[in-house]
Design a protein around this motif. Sequence first.
Motif, PDB file in Angstrom:
ATOM      1  N   VAL A  30     -87.357  47.749 -22.222  1.00  0.00           N
ATOM      2  CA  VAL A  30     -86.320  47.420 -23.207  1.00  0.00           C
ATOM      3  C   VAL A  30     -85.520  48.674 -23.573  1.00  0.00           C
ATOM      4  N   GLU A  34     -80.979  50.855 -23.546  1.00  0.00           N
ATOM      5  CA  GLU A  34     -80.394  51.315 -24.813  1.00  0.00           C
ATOM      6  C   GLU A  34     -80.332  52.839 -24.853  1.00  0.00           C
ATOM      7  N   LYS A  99     -89.554  40.908 -40.985  1.00  0.00           N
ATOM      8  CA  LYS A  99     -90.414  42.004 -40.532  1.00  0.00           C
ATOM      9  C   LYS A  99     -91.731  41.883 -41.286  1.00  0.00           C
ATOM     10  N   ASP A 119     -84.557  47.698 -36.039  1.00  0.00           N
ATOM     11  CA  ASP A 119     -83.365  46.956 -36.464  1.00  0.00           C
ATOM     12  C   ASP A 119     -82.333  46.759 -35.358  1.00  0.00           C
ATOM     13  N   HIS A 120     -82.248  47.668 -34.395  1.00  0.00           N
ATOM     14  CA  HIS A 120     -81.129  47.648 -33.453  1.00  0.00           C
ATOM     15  C   HIS A 120     -81.465  47.379 -31.988  1.00  0.00           C
ATOM     16  N   ARG A 122     -82.984  45.271 -29.029  1.00  0.00           N
ATOM     17  CA  ARG A 122     -83.397  43.904 -28.707  1.00  0.00           C
ATOM     18  C   ARG A 122     -83.536  43.744 -27.202  1.00  0.00           C
ATOM     19  N   TRP A 123     -84.492  42.922 -26.812  1.00  0.00           N
ATOM     20  CA  TRP A 123     -84.685  42.599 -25.411  1.00  0.00           C
ATOM     21  C   TRP A 123     -83.689  41.526 -25.010  1.00  0.00           C
ATOM     22  N   ASP A 124     -82.939  41.763 -23.966  1.00  0.00           N
ATOM     23  CA  ASP A 124     -82.017  40.764 -23.440  1.00  0.00           C
ATOM     24  C   ASP A 124     -82.732  40.007 -22.330  1.00  0.00           C
TER      25      ASP A 124
END
Length: 170
Positions: A30, A34, A99, A119-120, A122-124
Amino acid sequence: MLQRFTQEFQPPTWLVDETINRLVLFLNHVLMSESEARARLARQKGQRIELVWQRMRLQLTPTPAGLLEHGHFEGFDLRLTVTEESPVSMATALARGDKPKVRIEGDVQLAAEVNWLIDHVRWDAEEDLARLIGDAPAHTLAQAARQAVTALRSFVAQRPGTGLRTGSVA
């Protein structure tokens, strides 16, 4: 009864180790998509992060490449202890999109970076699935999964004691 089972059940060491290894591989997968997350983690290289829930401990160290490495260390720079004891309550909170409640000990700057990641990043899943089966089928499956999550959240919201009004979806 479930809580008694979770307190008494101890999985084999090899199973725990393999599960942790797979979890770290997934987290790094993940993170690879990013660049900002990797840059933030790279600045924290060598820090010792410990995640604790009940008897389970996950020790991680950011690498110079901005990925995570499974660690075995004494002490910590940051310890995040999940305070929710019931697996059912925790699963319910996660299904609502909340959370889990945690107790934070240690480095404030490192805690802020970990919070930013939570918070930022995410797994696509749809993108990964598209690599395997193509864009259109992946989109169809992802859409069905999103509808299932929405239905689950609606179901959880309607359960007594969840603290949500009927019909609200997180």
